[in-house]
Design an enzyme around this catalytic site. Structure first.
Site, mmCIF file in Angstrom:
data_model
loop_
_atom_site.group_PDB
_atom_site.id
_atom_site.type_symbol
_atom_site.label_atom_id
_atom_site.label_comp_id
_atom_site.label_asym_id
_atom_site.label_seq_id
_atom_site.Cartn_x
_atom_site.Cartn_y
_atom_site.Cartn_z
ATOM 1 C CD GLU A 1 9.019 1.863 15.846
ATOM 2 O OE1 GLU A 1 7.844 1.833 15.438
ATOM 3 O OE2 GLU A 1 9.881 2.584 15.324
ATOM 4 C CE1 TYR B 1 12.175 -2.352 10.064
ATOM 5 C CE2 TYR B 1 10.777 -1.348 8.382
ATOM 6 C CZ TYR B 1 10.912 -2.078 9.551
ATOM 7 O OH TYR B 1 9.790 -2.531 10.205
ATOM 8 N N GLY B 2 12.983 2.355 8.608
ATOM 9 C CA GLY B 2 11.793 3.157 8.280
ATOM 10 C C GLY B 2 11.908 4.577 8.809
ATOM 11 C CB THR B 3 9.404 6.604 10.627
ATOM 12 O OG1 THR B 3 9.158 5.678 11.687
ATOM 13 C CG2 THR B 3 8.343 6.450 9.555
ATOM 14 C CG LEU B 4 12.937 4.690 14.646
ATOM 15 C CD1 LEU B 4 13.067 3.314 15.309
ATOM 16 C CD2 LEU B 4 13.162 5.784 15.687
HETATM 17 N N1 PCA Z 1 10.276 2.536 12.531
HETATM 18 C C1 PCA Z 1 11.123 1.413 12.688
HETATM 19 C C2 PCA Z 1 10.334 0.280 12.155
HETATM 20 C C3 PCA Z 1 9.534 0.904 11.081
HETATM 21 C C4 PCA Z 1 9.487 2.331 11.449
HETATM 22 O O1 PCA Z 1 8.908 3.219 10.862
HETATM 23 C C5 PCA Z 1 12.374 1.630 11.875
HETATM 24 O O2 PCA Z 1 12.587 2.713 11.326
HETATM 25 O O3 PCA Z 1 13.146 0.677 11.765
#
Ligand code: PCA
Length: 158
Positions: free
Chosen positions: A84, A9-12
């Protein structure tokens, strides 16, 4: 080959700063399955002075979070765990998500969440979806530029 499902949900996500971690191991396997959202409401916030996106493990707060579902092998999963810092920073836990294209429910997919956080973080603005270039203006600071001690102090309870 053992396969695992991961919802990011984030930077991935695609076009976000850490997406290339999916392909870091040239012998690893990963496949984009589709866009999805969490079945439970969860608080997705952008916090600390490094503007890190994270889901707090506090179901019922926030929104049904939008993200991307992937299938990965154990090599790729272990790279994501390194990024992570599971289980010291994010903890990888199982949740249910719903795929947009098929309205299909997928149970028990891995999501990196924060547990044992300081309760005041629940007062932060929650987002339905994350983008590093969003109108919030909170630019993500890469891990190698961060002071790890500060991260921990601003997030976790003692
Ligand atoms: N990376 C993981 C968790 C939050 C982040 O930045 C993601 O993208 O799900």
């Amino acid at each position: 080959m053992e396969l695992h499902r991961v919802f990011v949900y984030g930077t991935l996500k695609r076009n976000e700063p850490n997406h290339s971690w999916f392909s870091k191991n040239t012998e690893g396997y990963y496949k984009f399955i589709g866009e999805a959202k969490t079945v439970e409401k969860l608080p997705l916030i952008i916090a600390t002075e490094y503007n890190i996106p994270f889901i707090l493990k506090s179901p019922g707060n926030g929104y049904n979070v939008l993200g991307e579902l992937y299938e990965v092998d154990s090599k790729v999963l272990s790279d994501l765990d390194i990024l992570e810092d599971h289980p010291n920073f994010y903890v990888r836990e199982k949740f249910n998500v719903e795929l947009f294209n098929s309205e299909q429910f997928i149970e028990n997919v891995w999501i990196y969440v924060i547990v044992n956080f300081q309760p005041h973080l629940l007062n932060e603005t929650c987002y339905e979806t994350y983008s590093n270039s969003g109108s919030h203006g909170k630019k993500y600071v890469e891990r190698y530029l961060r002071n790890k001690y500060l991260d921990y102090k601003q997030i976790f309870q003692n």
